[in-house]
Design a protein around this motif. Structure first.
Motif, short mmCIF file in Angstrom:
data_model
loop_
_atom_site.label_atom_id
_atom_site.label_comp_id
_atom_site.label_asym_id
_atom_site.label_seq_id
_atom_site.Cartn_x
_atom_site.Cartn_y
_atom_site.Cartn_z
N LYS A 337 10.58 4.33 -3.08
CA LYS A 337 10.04 5.56 -3.67
C LYS A 337 8.53 5.47 -3.83
O LYS A 337 7.80 6.43 -3.56
CB LYS A 337 10.71 5.79 -5.03
CG LYS A 337 10.38 7.12 -5.68
CD LYS A 337 11.21 7.31 -6.95
CE LYS A 337 10.95 8.65 -7.60
NZ LYS A 337 11.77 8.84 -8.84
N LEU A 338 8.04 4.32 -4.26
CA LEU A 338 6.61 4.08 -4.42
C LEU A 338 5.86 4.34 -3.12
O LEU A 338 4.82 5.03 -3.10
CB LEU A 338 6.40 2.63 -4.88
CG LEU A 338 4.99 2.05 -4.82
CD1 LEU A 338 4.14 2.64 -5.93
CD2 LEU A 338 5.03 0.53 -4.93
N GLN A 339 6.36 3.79 -2.02
CA GLN A 339 5.67 3.91 -0.74
C GLN A 339 5.87 5.28 -0.11
O GLN A 339 4.93 5.87 0.45
CB GLN A 339 6.17 2.81 0.20
CG GLN A 339 5.81 1.40 -0.29
CD GLN A 339 6.45 0.30 0.53
OE1 GLN A 339 7.61 0.40 0.94
NE2 GLN A 339 5.72 -0.78 0.76
N ARG A 340 7.07 5.80 -0.21
CA ARG A 340 7.39 7.08 0.43
C ARG A 340 6.63 8.23 -0.19
O ARG A 340 6.26 9.20 0.49
CB ARG A 340 8.90 7.31 0.32
CG ARG A 340 9.41 8.50 1.12
CD ARG A 340 10.93 8.56 1.13
NE ARG A 340 11.50 8.83 -0.18
CZ ARG A 340 12.15 7.96 -0.93
NH1 ARG A 340 12.32 6.71 -0.50
NH2 ARG A 340 12.65 8.30 -2.10
N LYS A 341 6.33 8.12 -1.49
CA LYS A 341 5.72 9.24 -2.20
C LYS A 341 4.25 9.02 -2.53
O LYS A 341 3.66 9.78 -3.29
CB LYS A 341 6.54 9.55 -3.47
CG LYS A 341 7.99 9.87 -3.11
CD LYS A 341 8.80 10.42 -4.24
CE LYS A 341 10.22 10.72 -3.79
NZ LYS A 341 11.05 11.37 -4.81
N VAL A 347 7.06 3.16 -12.32
CA VAL A 347 7.65 2.58 -13.52
C VAL A 347 9.16 2.58 -13.35
O VAL A 347 9.78 3.64 -13.27
CB VAL A 347 7.26 3.38 -14.78
CG1 VAL A 347 7.87 2.74 -16.03
CG2 VAL A 347 5.74 3.47 -14.92
N LEU A 348 9.72 1.40 -13.28
CA LEU A 348 11.16 1.25 -13.06
C LEU A 348 11.86 0.94 -14.36
O LEU A 348 11.44 0.05 -15.11
CB LEU A 348 11.41 0.12 -12.05
CG LEU A 348 12.84 -0.38 -11.92
CD1 LEU A 348 13.77 0.71 -11.37
CD2 LEU A 348 12.90 -1.63 -11.03
N ILE A 368 5.61 -1.64 -10.77
CA ILE A 368 5.39 -2.15 -9.41
C ILE A 368 4.22 -1.39 -8.81
O ILE A 368 4.21 -0.15 -8.79
CB ILE A 368 6.65 -1.96 -8.53
CG1 ILE A 368 7.86 -2.62 -9.21
CG2 ILE A 368 6.42 -2.54 -7.15
CD1 ILE A 368 9.18 -2.36 -8.50
N ASN A 369 3.20 -2.12 -8.33
CA ASN A 369 2.00 -1.47 -7.80
C ASN A 369 2.05 -1.35 -6.29
O ASN A 369 3.05 -1.73 -5.64
CB ASN A 369 0.74 -2.19 -8.27
CG ASN A 369 0.64 -3.61 -7.72
OD1 ASN A 369 1.31 -3.98 -6.75
ND2 ASN A 369 -0.20 -4.43 -8.34
N GLU A 373 3.42 -5.84 -6.20
CA GLU A 373 3.41 -6.82 -7.29
C GLU A 373 4.06 -6.16 -8.50
O GLU A 373 3.88 -4.97 -8.74
CB GLU A 373 1.98 -7.23 -7.63
CG GLU A 373 1.25 -7.86 -6.46
CD GLU A 373 -0.26 -7.94 -6.69
OE1 GLU A 373 -0.89 -8.82 -6.09
OE2 GLU A 373 -0.78 -7.10 -7.45
N LYS A 374 4.80 -6.95 -9.25
CA LYS A 374 5.52 -6.36 -10.38
C LYS A 374 5.18 -7.06 -11.69
O LYS A 374 4.89 -8.25 -11.74
CB LYS A 374 7.03 -6.39 -10.13
CG LYS A 374 7.64 -7.77 -10.09
CD LYS A 374 9.16 -7.67 -9.92
CE LYS A 374 9.81 -9.07 -10.03
NZ LYS A 374 11.28 -9.00 -9.93
#
Length: 397
Positions: A337-341, A347-348, A368-369, A373-374
Motif C-alpha cells: 500500500k505504501l508503494q502503490r499509493k 502507519v500499520l 514503515i517509510n 525501514e520500520k
C-alpha cells in the motif's frame, strides 16, 4: 499564539499583584481561557471580584469554600492547564515551590502540574539578592520551570534595583515566545481524515465499520498543539474537536472524497487515518426495505480510492501519510500500500495486537517509510501515538 490556550494565573502576596488585572485582560484579549488562583496574602492586594470579572471565570482562593461548599480540585485544575503562570511570584511562594511545601491551593496545583510552569518574581531588592532566594530560583530552573526575570527600578520600599515584576506586556511577549518555540509546524496547513464512512442501503440502514475516530481526532489535536492550521474531515463520530480546528463533517465515502479533493492541494501535510468504505451499494433504495424474503442480495460497487488519488496528485513539497489496519500478512500488505499509493510513510496497526483497533483509547503501531525501514512502538494512548506520528512527520521536513 494564546488562542484557546488554558492558562492558570497564580497571584501571590505582593504589591505588584495590582498588575495581574492588566495581565488577565491581555490574556483574555489574546483568546486564552484564564483561571486565577489567589493566595490568601494576594487577596489583601487585589480582590477576587476584580479578577473574576476580567477573566470571566470564578477565582480560586482555597481548597474548600465554606460559604458555598465547593471543593477546588487541585488535580483537575492542573490537568486543565496548558500553562501555569505565577505572576507575581513572591519569595514565600518561590520557597514553597522549590522545597515541595504544599500548604495552599496554588502550591498544590503547582505540584500536580504536568504542563510548563512559568514564574515572574516580584520582591524587594534585598529579598531578591538573598542567597536563599537565589538558591530557590536555581532549584526551580533545574526542575524545568521558566523564569520571567524581574526588572530594575524604584521599588515599593524606596530602594532602587532588581525585583520589580516584569510588565504585563513583557510577560505576554515571553509567553508567546515560549509557545512559538514549541510549535515547529506553526502556520503549516495540515489535512487529517478521521472516523468511518456510512454507505446508505436505504433511508434507514447503512454499511459501516467500527471506527470511532479517536485516532484521527488525536492526530488533529496533536498537530494543532504544534502550531499547524488543521482541517479535519470526519465521518460520523462522537469525538469532539477544539475550536481551533476547522472540522468538516461527512457521511459517505463519496462525501469524504469530495472534501479531500477540495482541501488536499492547499495542505503541506496530509494524514489519512479515516476508515473509508471500500465498497458502497450500487443502488440505494428510496424507501425502507421490508423484511420479506429469507435472503437479501445487495450489489456493491467500489468506492473511489481517495488515498491513491491523492498520492498521484502529490507534489514534491507535500507529505502524505496513510494508515493500514490489517489482520493477516500485515507488513507485506502495508508495504504494498505504501508503494502503490506513493506515500511518505504508512502507519500499520493490526487487530491481532492487544490494545490496538477500533473504539479503544490505546493503539500499537509500526511506521514503515519509503525505504521500507520500520519502527515499532509499544502500546500507548492514542494521544501519545499521535505525538509519535507527528514527530516522524517533523523529521521529514
Amino acid at each position: 499564539m494564546l488562542k484557546n490556550k488554558n492558562i492558570i494565573l497564580g497571584v501571590c502576596g505582593s504589591i505588584a499583584a495590582y498588575k495581574s488585572a492588566s495581565l488577565v485582560r491581555l490574556l483574555v484579549k489574546a483568546g486564552a481561557n484564564v483561571k486565577v488562583i489567589l493566595t490568601a496574602n494576594a487577596a489583601a492586594f487585589i480582590t477576587p471580584l476584580t479578577l473574576a470579572t476580567l477573566s470571566k471565570n470564578p477565582v480560586y482562593t482555597k481548597y474548600y469554600e465554606e460559604e458555598t461548599g465547593v471543593w477546588s480540585n487541585h488535580v483537575e485544575l492542573a490537568l486543565w492547564a496548558d500553562y501555569i503562570l505565577i505572576a507575581p511570584a513572591s519569595a514565600n511562594t518561590l520557597s514553597k515551590m522549590a522545597n515541595g511545601v504544599c500548604d495552599n491551593l496554588l502550591s498544590a496545583v503547582y505540584l500536580s502540574a504536568k504542563c510548563q510552569v512559568l514564574f515572574a518574581p516580584a520582591m524587594d531588592l534585598d529579598m531578591w539578592k538573598h542567597e536563599s532566594t537565589q538558591e530557590n530560583i536555581r532549584k526551580l530552573l533545574a526542575f524545568g520551570n521558566l523564569m520571567i526575570a524581574p526588572g530594575s527600578g524604584e521599588l515599593a520600599s524606596g530602594l532602587v534595583g532588581e525585583g520589580r515584576l516584569a510588565e504585563p506586556e513583557e510577560i505576554m511577549d515571553f509567553l508567546n515566545a515560549q509557545i512559538t518555540q514549541g510549535m515547529p509546524l506553526l502556520g503549516r496547513k495540515v489535512l487529517v481524515t478521521a472516523g468511518p464512512t456510512y454507505e446508505a442501503i436505504d433511508p434507514v440502514r447503512f454499511i459501516g465499520n467500527h471506527s470511532s475516530g479517536k485516532m484521527g481526532f488525536a492526530i488533529a489535536h496533536a498537530f494543532e498543539n504544534l502550531g499547524a492550521d488543521v482541517t479535519l474531515i470526519s465521518g460520523p463520530s462522537a469525538e469532539q474537536s477544539s475550536a481551533g480546528i476547522k472540522r468538516i463533517n461527512v457521511r459517505s465515502a463519496a462525501e469524504m472524497h469530495q472534501a479531500c479533493m477540495e482541501h488536499f492541494k492547499a495542505a503541506s501535510i496530509t494524514v489519512m487515518s479515516a476508515a473509508v468504505a471500500d465498497y458502497t451499494p450500487e443502488i440505494v433504495a428510496k424507501e425502507k426495505i421490508k423484511k420479506q424474503d429469507q435472503t437479501l442480495t445487495i450489489t456493491l460497487k467500489k468506492t473511489a480510492d481517495i488515498l491513491a488519488e491523492l498520492g498521484s496528485q502529490k507534489t514534491a513539497d507535500q507529505i502524505l501519510v496513510g494508515f493500514a489496519l490489517e489482520t493477516t500478512n500485515e507488513e507485506e500488505h502495508a508495504k504494498q500500500k505504501l508503494q502503490r499509493k506513493n506515500l511518505d510513510f504508512i502507519v500499520l496497526n493490526s487487530l491481532n495486537d492487544s490494545g490496538a483497533g477500533f473504539g479503544v483509547d490505546t493503539n500499537k503501531i509500526t511506521i514503515i517509510n519509503k525505504a521500507l525501514e520500520k519502527k515499532t512502538y509499544e502500546v500507548k494512548s492514542k494521544a501519545a501515538v499521535a505525538a509519535d506520528i507527528c514527530q516522524e512527520i517533523i523529521s521529514l521536513l
